[in-house]
Design a protein around this motif. Structure first.
Motif, PDB file in Angstrom:
ATOM      1  N   GLN A   4      30.444  51.281  32.646  1.00 36.36           N
ATOM      2  CA  GLN A   4      31.177  52.395  33.215  1.00 36.36           C
ATOM      3  C   GLN A   4      30.286  53.629  33.328  1.00 36.36           C
ATOM      4  O   GLN A   4      29.277  53.751  32.639  1.00 36.36           O
ATOM      5  CB  GLN A   4      32.376  52.764  32.325  1.00 36.36           C
ATOM      6  N   GLU A  44      32.822  44.671  36.370  1.00 39.21           N
ATOM      7  CA  GLU A  44      33.820  43.993  35.546  1.00 39.21           C
ATOM      8  C   GLU A  44      33.541  42.504  35.567  1.00 39.21           C
ATOM      9  O   GLU A  44      33.096  41.974  36.593  1.00 39.21           O
ATOM     10  CB  GLU A  44      35.228  44.257  36.075  1.00 39.21           C
ATOM     11  N   LYS A 104      34.935  52.489  36.031  1.00 42.49           N
ATOM     12  CA  LYS A 104      34.286  51.189  35.924  1.00 42.49           C
ATOM     13  C   LYS A 104      33.333  50.936  37.096  1.00 42.49           C
ATOM     14  O   LYS A 104      33.631  51.283  38.232  1.00 42.49           O
ATOM     15  CB  LYS A 104      35.352  50.092  35.868  1.00 42.49           C
ATOM     16  N   GLU A 114      40.137  45.331  39.515  1.00 42.32           N
ATOM     17  CA  GLU A 114      39.290  44.192  39.168  1.00 42.32           C
ATOM     18  C   GLU A 114      40.057  42.873  39.038  1.00 42.32           C
ATOM     19  O   GLU A 114      39.534  41.893  38.472  1.00 42.32           O
ATOM     20  CB  GLU A 114      38.530  44.475  37.874  1.00 42.32           C
ATOM     21  N   CYS A 172      35.019  45.259  30.826  1.00 42.08           N
ATOM     22  CA  CYS A 172      34.793  46.360  31.777  1.00 42.08           C
ATOM     23  C   CYS A 172      33.969  47.466  31.132  1.00 42.08           C
ATOM     24  O   CYS A 172      34.198  48.657  31.366  1.00 42.08           O
ATOM     25  CB  CYS A 172      36.123  46.922  32.261  1.00 42.08           C
ATOM     26  N   ARG A 232      39.055  40.431  30.594  1.00 39.07           N
ATOM     27  CA  ARG A 232      37.917  40.927  31.368  1.00 39.07           C
ATOM     28  C   ARG A 232      37.141  41.917  30.506  1.00 39.07           C
ATOM     29  O   ARG A 232      37.728  42.650  29.708  1.00 39.07           O
ATOM     30  CB  ARG A 232      38.394  41.651  32.637  1.00 39.07           C
ATOM     31  N   GLU A 283      44.812  47.118  27.875  1.00 38.05           N
ATOM     32  CA  GLU A 283      43.427  47.503  27.676  1.00 38.05           C
ATOM     33  C   GLU A 283      43.143  47.800  26.205  1.00 38.05           C
ATOM     34  O   GLU A 283      43.928  48.472  25.534  1.00 38.05           O
ATOM     35  CB  GLU A 283      43.083  48.717  28.538  1.00 38.05           C
TER      36      GLU A 283
END
Length: 448
Positions: free
Chosen positions: A232, A240, A237, A296, A229, A227, A275
């Motif tokens: 922000q 997404e 966030k 998300e 993201c 994803r 992440e």
């Protein structure tokens, strides 16, 4: 399979989990604070127990009251959702010590991957890309200055137990590094009870790209692709999407396989997210691992067809995944918009209060996850997110058109929300061309 589970959360994620459990034929127990006595998840569950006053420390973060609620109702498992106790390894331990299954990873995996210093060490062993920085915790300002001068400014000071931007500071020189160290340590100790910090090279104009993984207790781990993201504000966030619109197949496969490799090495099971920050040259650097279901997750569900919450429950009950990596084939594009009860035109001030009118959008390709209905009173005690609007279509352009239409349909009154902000962002040239980074929205708002 469990016959009854307790949901140790509130809001839209509690509603989401209750629906998944009901579709699996499982009875549900809702816990709620006094502020949430009329909330949707309370009415939906088979049983509901009040666990305290509105303050989270006296309700949704109160482990003893949640465990007591599970024991008195005969719940065999607890789903923590996200936030609150979702990444609390002690809570996972307590659940299992009380013969209540924790619907999430093992406490050992949570501790390992939740500690950013130890996680980075494991990542290096597994050939997962990490950013230049300290090899472990930095225990003195002098040591931090030495490392920063070796890797070059600017650098990021990060809390080992951090999350949500807390315990994080940017330093451009020795003086700001020393000041930032003191501030980050104090903030981390206050927020997490752990003042350990480390250093990483600051990546300018970075994108935030994360990989959804899921594994079972039998050693199977797969990824559900990535994803983006990057949209922000203040590290929170707003938008997404899946997949990341700027990656090709080779780049995608490389980072997704690296994420799965890291989690497999950690003995991870349940849903989790690895992440990364991605620089302008599409080089990836590990940021952190979230050992829970993400806000998300619906965009990953949309493009893969995997129900992540149901799969979490099945895994906790001891079942195997039931699918392999080769079975996961991404389909189309999905985008999620977080709808917050905030006045975006007045410095994003939270807007609690009574919802006199709530008319949600619908149509093919639209999904709305929310706990709000007409007559619901938004309490001031919790996160301001009140809904997630998800669109899914064959192409990114089609999803954007779909969501623009849905936003025009979406009416909430008199509460101020971020719907007008999303209407602006979905027509912004930078977003439309996907020429964004994690600070793009803040620069855009400053210009306005």
């Amino acid at each position: 399979m469990f016959s009854r589970i307790l949901i140790a959360n509130r809001g839209e994620i509690a509603v989401r989990i209750i629906r998944a459990a009901q579709e699996l034929g499982i009875e549900t127990v809702a816990v709620y604070s006094e502020a949430d006595k009329d909330s949707k998840h309370v009415r939906m569950a088979d049983q509901a127990i009040c666990i305290g006053p509105p303050a989270p420390n006296e309700s949704y973060l109160n482990i003893s009251r949640i465990i007591a609620a599970a024991e008195v109702t005969g719940a065999q498992a607890i789903h923590p959702g996200y936030g609150f106790l979702a990444e609390n390894a002690h809570f996972a331990d307590v659940c299992r010590e009380c013969n209540i299954e924790f619907i999430g990873p093992s406490a050992e995996a949570m501790r390992l991957l939740g500690d950013k210093v130890e996680c980075k060490k494991l990542a290096i062993k597994q050939r997962v890309p990490t950013s230049p920085g300290s090899k472990g915790a930095v225990e003195s300002e002098d040591k931090a200055v030495t490392i920063a001068n070796e890797i070059g400014y600017p650098v990021m000071i990060k809390a080992a137990a951090g999350g949500g931007g807390r315990g994080m500071r940017l330093a451009h020189d020795d003086n700001s590094l020393r000041q930032g160290m003191r501030a980050a340590i104090a903030e981390a100790e206050n927020a997490f009870g752990n003042g350990t910090v480390y250093l990483e090279k600051f990546i300018d104009r970075a994108r935030h790209v994360e990989v959804q993984i899921i594994g079972d207790k039998h050693g199977n781990v797969v990824h559900l692709y990535e994803r983006d993201c990057s949209m922000q504000r203040r590290k929170q966030k707003l938008i997404e999407e899946a997949p990341c619109p700027v990656l090709d197949k080779t780049e995608r496969d490389k980072i997704c396989k690296a994420a799965a490799r890291l989690c497999k090495a950690a003995g991870y099971y349940s849903a989790g997210t690895v992440e990364f920050l991605m620089d302008s040259n599409k080089q990836f650097y590990l940021m952190e691992v979230n050992t829970r279901v993400q806000v998300e997750h619906p965009v990953s569900e949309a493009i893969t067809g995997v129900d992540i919450v149901k799969t979490q429950i099945r895994i906790a009950a001891g079942e195997e995944l039931g699918f392999e990596q080769k079975d996961i084939k991404p389909n189309g594009h999905a985008i999620e918009l977080r709808i917050n009860a905030e006045d975006a035109r007045n410095n994003f001030i939270p807007c609690a209060g009574l919802v006199d009118f709530f008319d949600p959008p619908g149509g093919i390709g639209i999904r709305l996850d929310t706990h709000v209905i007409t007559g619901y009173r938004i309490p001031p005690n919790y996160d301001s997110m009140i809904a997630k609007l998800i669109g899914h279509a064959k192409t990114r352009d089609e999803v954007i058109i779909l969501l623009r239409r849905a936003l025009r349909e979406f009416e909430i009154a008199p509460i101020k929300t971020t719907i007008p902000l999303h209407e602006d962002l979905l027509t912004d040239e930078g977003f439309l061309t996907s020429n964004v980074d994690i600070n793009y929205v803040e620069r855009l708002l400053e210009i306005e």
